[in-house]
Design a protein around this motif. Structure first.
Motif, PDB file in Angstrom:
ATOM      1  N   THR A  11       0.851  -1.183   0.000  1.00 59.61           N
ATOM      2  CA  THR A  11       0.000   0.000   0.000  1.00 59.61           C
ATOM      3  C   THR A  11       0.889   1.236   0.000  1.00 59.61           C
ATOM      4  OG1 THR A  11      -0.088   0.137   2.403  1.00 59.61           O
ATOM      5  CG2 THR A  11      -1.768  -1.214   1.322  1.00 59.61           C
ATOM      6  N   TRP A 236       2.149   0.359  -6.211  1.00 61.38           N
ATOM      7  CA  TRP A 236       1.533   0.334  -4.893  1.00 61.38           C
ATOM      8  C   TRP A 236       0.032   0.518  -5.041  1.00 61.38           C
ATOM      9  CZ3 TRP A 236       5.057   3.906  -6.615  1.00 61.38           C
ATOM     10  CH2 TRP A 236       4.546   5.149  -7.004  1.00 61.38           C
ATOM     11  N   THR A 237      -0.688   0.293  -3.966  1.00 57.76           N
ATOM     12  CA  THR A 237      -2.134   0.492  -3.976  1.00 57.76           C
ATOM     13  C   THR A 237      -2.511   1.463  -2.863  1.00 57.76           C
ATOM     14  OG1 THR A 237      -2.600  -1.311  -2.441  1.00 57.76           O
ATOM     15  CG2 THR A 237      -2.531  -1.867  -4.783  1.00 57.76           C
ATOM     16  N   HIS A 238      -3.701   2.038  -3.007  1.00 59.91           N
ATOM     17  CA  HIS A 238      -4.233   2.889  -1.950  1.00 59.91           C
ATOM     18  C   HIS A 238      -5.351   2.151  -1.242  1.00 59.91           C
ATOM     19  CE1 HIS A 238      -2.118   6.609  -2.701  1.00 59.91           C
ATOM     20  NE2 HIS A 238      -2.365   6.497  -4.003  1.00 59.91           N
ATOM     21  N   GLU A 239      -5.317   2.158   0.069  1.00 63.01           N
ATOM     22  CA  GLU A 239      -6.408   1.570   0.835  1.00 63.01           C
ATOM     23  C   GLU A 239      -7.517   2.600   0.979  1.00 63.01           C
ATOM     24  OE1 GLU A 239      -4.039  -1.536   3.726  1.00 63.01           O
ATOM     25  OE2 GLU A 239      -4.733   0.375   4.508  1.00 63.01           O
ATOM     26  N   GLU A 250      -9.398  -1.544  -2.192  1.00 69.87           N
ATOM     27  CA  GLU A 250      -8.135  -0.976  -2.599  1.00 69.87           C
ATOM     28  C   GLU A 250      -8.328  -0.212  -3.891  1.00 69.87           C
ATOM     29  OE1 GLU A 250      -5.424  -4.220  -2.794  1.00 69.87           O
ATOM     30  OE2 GLU A 250      -4.739  -3.920  -0.743  1.00 69.87           O
TER      31      GLU A 250
END
Length: 511
Positions: A11, A236-239, A250
């Motif tokens: 994340t 990356w990912t965003h929560e 996500e």
């Protein structure tokens, strides 16, 4: 941009938390934020030097002069509450810039006050900016510091305070050769210039940007940080917060290649950032569309409800812990601010010249730099309770001793008076950083921020009222020594409560 739900993709908060430390990135932010904190201390310390100068200029009584500090400290208390909500709306960077401007402009405006009433108003407004600058500054630096360095960096931030207070004393003493009290206030135009460094040296927190749905800007900042620190991260990912704890979504984020070429209007080229994961999605509302966040009620109303709810939770969680936290914060900081605010006036009453009184006070605050270093060196070895309890009581005893020796001295202070003043400045700055560390560790993660914040708020209220009580009633009626004995007694009571009711936190894992 691509979609991924792979557990192997970190994340955004994880990426930022594990970036390597680089002085040209996070270090530069620490220095800029530290300079802001230094000027905060300078402005607070200024109260103590203005009291004797303005007492002569406007022929003020001790009680009237006390309003110089009280107005400023009450403004700080209000600002600390208001600016937190503002920072959540406009962002950390803009809030930090505005608080610097507010306390700088109104301090300078105070130099042109046509009457004492106007001066008090300007000190209140300067305090309003100052009260917001301190917590926003800490949050900004904390959010740009890798997790493994955060404790040391935020402890080091405390070192900027005695630097600022000492510079205020020494510069003020020097400037009195060239002008009066107005000149020492005009120096505070310098913090306004610091906003240039903030503008070009600090990016907005990427996790704040993500929390308000500005994902493209957040990605651009993160990509730049990754590039400048040399981290080996490509995507990356965003929560995104969900309606319930069992439902977490996500939001896909571009990798390095996708965001480097994006045209984002304001992506500083200097810094690195790190933000606590818990804050990443604080401002998003639950639901399918992350950009649809319509508050159900005005922000101020929600702030008040949240604040009252936090207060209830703290006392329900542990009345003992909260009682200890509040009593320690109030008593230790009351002792510190009593000395910082009134020592120049006390010394002048003994017959010392303004410059000499300022230099003695500056020596007291300067030695505090060594106290902060000592605190960092011994707190893990001997434990929070031992270091905090011992240093707090010794500081209180030294302050009482200073009062005894000052009253026994003439215009030229005895060696004993000087030694106790300097000793107090050293020991109290061992106690204060240890206090901050200990109280934050007493609460679980879900209550840590509010626990520390409410203890700090209690101390702000006490230190705001204290100058009036001290200057108008206690010192004139009871005398200096008895006044400091009673103030020190509060410290002893707080330490006893800590010994009986609170646990040791050294070596504990944060829960």
């Amino acid at each position: 941009m691509h979609t991924t739900t792979s557990a192997s993709v970190p994340t955004a908060s994880e990426v930022i938390a594990h970036l390597p430390w680089k002085w040209r990135t996070q270090g530069a932010i620490f220095i800029i934020g530290g300079l802001g904190f230094m000027f905060d201390a300078w402005d607070v310390a200024l109260n103590g030097f203005l009291i004797p100068l303005l007492s002569d200029y406007w022929d003020l009584s001790v009680g009237q002069a006390a309003w110089i500090a009280t107005a400023n400290l009450i403004g700080m208390a209000l600002g600390a509450f208001i600016w937190g909500g503002i920072a959540d709306v406009i962002g950390r960077k803009k809030a930090f810039t505005l608080t610097l401007l507010v306390f700088s402009i109104f301090t300078v405006a105070g130099a042109f006050s046509p009457a004492y009433g106007w001066f008090i108003l300007f000190r209140f407004l300067a305090g309003f900016g100052l009260g917001g600058c301190i917590p926003v500054d800490y949050a900004l630096v904390g959010e740009f510091t890798p997790s493994r360095h955060r404790g040391r960096v935020l402890t080091a931030m405390d070192g900027w305070w005695p630097i600022g207070a000492s510079l205020c004393a020494f510069v003020s003493a020097y400037l009195l050769d060239f002008g009066d009290w107005r000149l020492i206030m005009l120096v505070m135009i310098v913090p306004a210039l610091l906003t240039v460094a903030v503008r070009f040296g600090i990016p907005e927190s990427p996790l704040y940007l993500a929390s308000v749905g500005r994902y493209a800007e957040a990605d651009a900042v993160i990509a730049r940080l990754v590039e400048r620190t040399g981290a080996d991260v490509r995507e990356w990912t965003h929560e995104r917060p969900a309606a319930s704890a069992s439902k977490t979504a996500e939001v896909p984020v571009a990798g390095i290649a996708e965001v480097v070429g994006a045209e984002i209007a304001e992506v500083p080229g200097m810094e690195t950032s790190e933000v606590p994961a818990a804050e990443a999605s604080a401002a998003d509302s639950a639901g399918a569309d992350v950009k649809c966040t319509a508050p159900a009620e005005p922000k101020v109303s929600r702030q008040l409800r949240a604040a009252s709810g936090q207060l209830v939770q703290l006392w329900q969680h542990s009345a003992k812990t909260t009682l200890v936290s509040w009593s320690l914060f109030v008593s230790v900081l009351l002792v510190y601010y009593a000395a910082l605010t009134w020592l120049p006036g006390i010394l002048k009453k003994q017959g010392m010249a303004d410059q000499a009184a300022f230099l003695v006070t500056g020596s007291m605050t300067a030695v505090g730099i060594l106290g902060v270093i000592a605190s960092a060196l011994i707190v893990e070895r001997f434990g929070r309770k031992v270091v905090l309890g011992t240093s707090s009581i010794i500081a209180a005893v030294l302050l009482v001793g200073a009062a005894v020796f000052i009253e026994a001295s003439a215009a030229d202070l005895t060696f004993a008076a000087k030694a106790t003043i300097i000793g107090f400045g050293f020991v109290v700055q061992i106690a204060i950083p240890t206090l901050y560390t200990y109280v934050s560790e007493l609460y679980p993660t879900r209550l840590r921020g509010s626990g520390f914040g409410w203890a700090s708020a209690a101390s702000r209220l006490a230190t705001g009222i204290a100058p009036i009580v001290f200057g108008a009633f206690m010192w004139p009626v009871l005398g200096l020594t008895v006044t400091f004995v009673l103030t020190g007694a509060l410290v002893i009571v707080a330490v006893v409560l800590m010994g009986l009711l609170a646990r040791e936190t050294t070596g504990e894992e944060l829960s």
